[in-house]
Design a protein around this motif. Structure first.
Motif, PDB file in Angstrom:
ATOM      1  N   LYS A  90      36.497  61.917  60.195  1.00  0.00           N
ATOM      2  CA  LYS A  90      35.091  61.977  59.818  1.00  0.00           C
ATOM      3  C   LYS A  90      34.280  61.152  60.809  1.00  0.00           C
ATOM      4  N   VAL A 148      38.323  71.367  67.237  1.00  0.00           N
ATOM      5  CA  VAL A 148      37.022  70.701  67.227  1.00  0.00           C
ATOM      6  C   VAL A 148      36.810  69.957  68.543  1.00  0.00           C
ATOM      7  N   GLU A 199      33.555  66.609  58.136  1.00  0.00           N
ATOM      8  CA  GLU A 199      34.976  66.279  58.093  1.00  0.00           C
ATOM      9  C   GLU A 199      35.748  67.415  58.744  1.00  0.00           C
ATOM     10  N   ALA A 200      36.835  67.066  59.429  1.00  0.00           N
ATOM     11  CA  ALA A 200      37.728  68.066  60.016  1.00  0.00           C
ATOM     12  C   ALA A 200      39.158  67.717  59.640  1.00  0.00           C
ATOM     13  N   ASP A 250      27.821  70.929  63.577  1.00  0.00           N
ATOM     14  CA  ASP A 250      28.577  69.704  63.310  1.00  0.00           C
ATOM     15  C   ASP A 250      29.204  69.732  61.918  1.00  0.00           C
ATOM     16  N   LEU A 255      35.326  66.189  69.577  1.00  0.00           N
ATOM     17  CA  LEU A 255      34.904  64.888  69.075  1.00  0.00           C
ATOM     18  C   LEU A 255      34.075  64.178  70.133  1.00  0.00           C
ATOM     19  N   ARG A 261      30.439  62.243  66.405  1.00  0.00           N
ATOM     20  CA  ARG A 261      30.167  63.588  65.878  1.00  0.00           C
ATOM     21  C   ARG A 261      31.443  64.418  65.916  1.00  0.00           C
ATOM     22  N   ILE A 262      31.482  65.427  65.035  1.00  0.00           N
ATOM     23  CA  ILE A 262      32.535  66.451  65.067  1.00  0.00           C
ATOM     24  C   ILE A 262      31.823  67.765  65.358  1.00  0.00           C
ATOM     25  N   VAL A 291      34.308  57.599  66.007  1.00  0.00           N
ATOM     26  CA  VAL A 291      33.879  58.993  66.087  1.00  0.00           C
ATOM     27  C   VAL A 291      32.385  59.074  65.772  1.00  0.00           C
ATOM     28  N   THR A 305      31.453  71.772  66.506  1.00  0.00           N
ATOM     29  CA  THR A 305      32.075  73.086  66.562  1.00  0.00           C
ATOM     30  C   THR A 305      31.025  74.107  66.984  1.00  0.00           C
TER      31      THR A 305
END
Length: 636
Positions: A275, A310, A303-304, A300, A312, A293-294, A291, A296
């Motif tokens: 996260k 993804v 959670e992944a 964003d 990061l 940002r995640i 972290v 895609t």
């Protein structure tokens, strides 16, 4: 286009969109079907596709026609024909490759691998099992537990599959006899306990008749009270779900830097969850960060989880590149360069202990050598057999050494960070699959000692550029003669040199080695390491060895900085070299008194792109030496 046809196309598009939306959020189970030849694997998969309505009307019509053509009784369908798509398979009545099929039910999506049952296609079975969550082991009720049943069960367990279904097939051919089923289950349980399979789910089925495949209980097996096969497949725990409970791991596949304002690290999450705000550690650099940002393609994420691809972004500028692993800060994976591993050999060419192969693990690629196997496993009897090498489809346990530490976890804990493949450096063919058991303690106790005087300073003191002149050619080609002249001329020019000759080295450093392929490889490895040390000292190293294999000459080249390895191919025809045979070695080899002699009963692989080629039939040794020195000093 008419209005009616437009409406029809629109309705079809709507149906497709609704279907995709209905299935996109379902869990995905990958499973494999395996067993002995003709146990009914293809028939079972065909039945699953048929009952889940995953075939089109034209496919069904073709299937019915093919069933009549091959002689199926009455109106019955031969479901195996739905899966055996290769013409060669149909003609022979066998499955010889891995066939992947997709189907779905109301609860879950499935990808099933139909693997060949023949022993000689073990490598295909391993390929199919490598991504599977579950294995369906089929047994013909008329035959019981066979050798190949044991083989595939052992392989499935070795690969890490812990969900096993024992599908006792063709129950219709034994009149759905309960004692027959129970006897087979008891036999299998006895074997399974020996290889570590603690639990499995036995189901009596008939792939041809459909008993206990999609609905349960079948009226033909009133004594069976368990789930149907599809019911079990719909409810078994997914491997991805278990992986989400582990510590976070993401091997970095790509550093995403589209502009100066964005720097992200892309990869497939191997384990755990992540996260924004989570503290992470980069392995091997050891740097920590948080972290940010995640990212895609769809926006964003908050959670992944394991199984998602993804990108990061981190709060800090840290040392991270392809091959690094982003991990949980307080629980990073190990690093080592020596391991014990299970190896499944997949090449027609035998393993050569000591030869350098590419090892790929997750996004890491290094050079690795495999020692002589500790033992080979007879998967039919589970006996440990003495082995000097591994041949096609063999399974063994051996020590693996890499040229630099890699980030890993034992395969039992993490398949993505514990499973690897070996690749032939010359052909780029995958030759083996491996599973790390553990790192060797000695790899943790040996550390590189830094020194203050560098190799550049050593070379500057000698006022020369270090190099390794690697003479290769047949016995009698003139390698040693020319190498000796080269050293004398360089000595007169006040160059610091040292000559390593093949015969002389075997009196001391390599006196324990013979002339088998394995010993020749170890001979060159040791000489390469010595030559590297001498080059580090700023010396011009001259070697004269037959060194018959390209892979080992490449191994030494890879030890040295770019441009310091100069391959000198002393190109002399075999008949000329044999005529110069002052030592009488060719005569002994021709008479059968000298085994593994290069050019007679052991191969010589000519260089394909040697820096220098010397044709000794057209120039003298002295002229050859001048050509080599001109090239050497010209590069300097």
């Amino acid at each position: 286009m008419t209005d009616s046809s437009y409406r029809t196309d629109a309705l079809i598009a709507e149906d497709i969109e609704a279907y995709l939306e209905q299935h996109q959020n379902k869990g995905l189970l990958r499973f494999i079907t395996c067993g002995s030849v003709d146990d009914g694997k293809s028939t079972l998969i065909g039945r699953l596709l048929y009952d889940s309505k995953m075939i089109f009307e034209d496919q069904l019509a073709a299937l019915e026609a093919d069933s009549r053509r091959v002689g199926t009784q009455g109106e019955e369908i031969d479901f195996a024909l739905l899966v055996d798509g290769l013409a060669a398979e149909r003609e022979q009545g066998i499955t010889i490759d891995v066939a992947y099929r997709f189907f779905a039910t109301e609860k879950r999506k499935f990808i099933v691998a139909d693997t060949p049952g023949h022993e000689q296609y073990t490598r295909n079975m391993v390929t199919g099992a490598s991504t599977a969550d579950l294995a369906v082991i089929l047994i013909d009720a008329r035959k019981g537990v066979l050798t190949q049943t044991k083989r595939h069960s052992f392989l499935a367990h070795l690969i890490g599959i812990r969900n096993i279904v024992l599908a006792v097939n063709k129950m219709d051919l034994v009149d759905y006899d309960q004692p027959t089923f129970e006897h087979i289950v008891a036999d299998y349980r006895s074997f399974a306990s020996e290889i570590g399979i603690a639990d499995f789910t036995p189901i009596p089925i008939s792939g041809f008749r459909g008993d206990n495949i999609t609905t349960a209980p079948s009226a033909n097996t009133p004594w069976y009270e368990g789930p149907s096969l599809i019911e079990h497949l719909e409810t078994v725990e997914l491997k991805s779900a278990a992986a989400q409970d582990a510590s976070f791991r993401m091997p970095v596949q790509w550093v995403n830097r589209p502009n100066l304002d964005f720097r992200g690290f892309s990869g497939l999450i191997a384990a755990g969850t992540v996260k924004p705000g989570d503290a992470v550690r980069i392995v091997p650099s050891g740097k920590t960060s948080t972290v940010a940002r995640i990212v895609t393609a769809d926006g964003d994420l908050d959670e992944a989880v394991a199984g998602q691809a993804v990108t990061l972004t981190l709060d800090d500028e840290v040392d991270c590149s392809r091959g690094s692993v982003v991990a949980a800060k307080d629980d990073p994976p190990e690093r080592a360069d020596q391991f014990e591993a299970n190896i499944v050999w997949m090449s027609d060419e035998d393993l050569i202990p000591g030869r350098g192969y590419w090892l790929k693990l997750a996004t890491q690629q290094v050079t690795a050598t495999v020692a002589q196997p500790k033992y080979e496993i007879d998967v039919n009897t589970l006996e440990h057999l003495a082995a000097k090498t591994l041949s096609l489809n063999a399974i063994g346990v051996a020590e693996v050494t890499t040229d630099k530490p890699i980030t890993f976890e034992p395969y039992d804990e993490s398949a993505p960070l514990g499973g690897f493949i070996l690749i032939d450096k010359l052909t780029n063919a995958t030759v083996a699959a491996g599973m790390i058991n553990f790192s060797l303690r000695r790899s943790q106790n040996v550390h590189w000692q830094s020194v203050d005087i560098t190799r550049d300073q050593h070379a500057a003191l000698k006022n020369q550029k270090p190099a390794v002149l690697w003479f290769t050619g047949l016995s009698g080609s003139g390698k040693s003669t020319i190498a000796n002249i080269v050293e004398k001329k360089l000595y007169r020019m006040n160059r610091h040199t040292f000559l390593l000759d093949g015969d002389n080295i075997r009196h001391g450093l390599n006196k324990d080695l013979g002339f088998t392929d394995t010993d020749r490889i170890e001979n060159i490895r040791r000489v390469g390491e010595v030559a590297k040390l001498m080059a580090d000292a700023g010396t011009i190293v001259i070697t004269a060895f037959i060194s018959p294999f390209r892979a080992e000459r490449q191994m030494v080249r890879d030890m040295l900085p770019e441009g310091e390895f100069i391959e000198v191919f002393v190109d002399t025809p075999l008949e000329v070299a044999e005529a110069r045979d002052e030592k009488g070695l060719y005569a002994k080899a021709r008479a059968g008194n000298l085994k593994n002699f290069t050019g007679i009963d052991s191969p010589y692989e000519e260089p394909e792109n040697a820096e220098i080629r010397i044709d000794t039939t057209s120039i003298t040794p002295d002229e050859a030496a001048d050509i080599i020195i001109d090239r050497l000093l010209g590069d300097a």
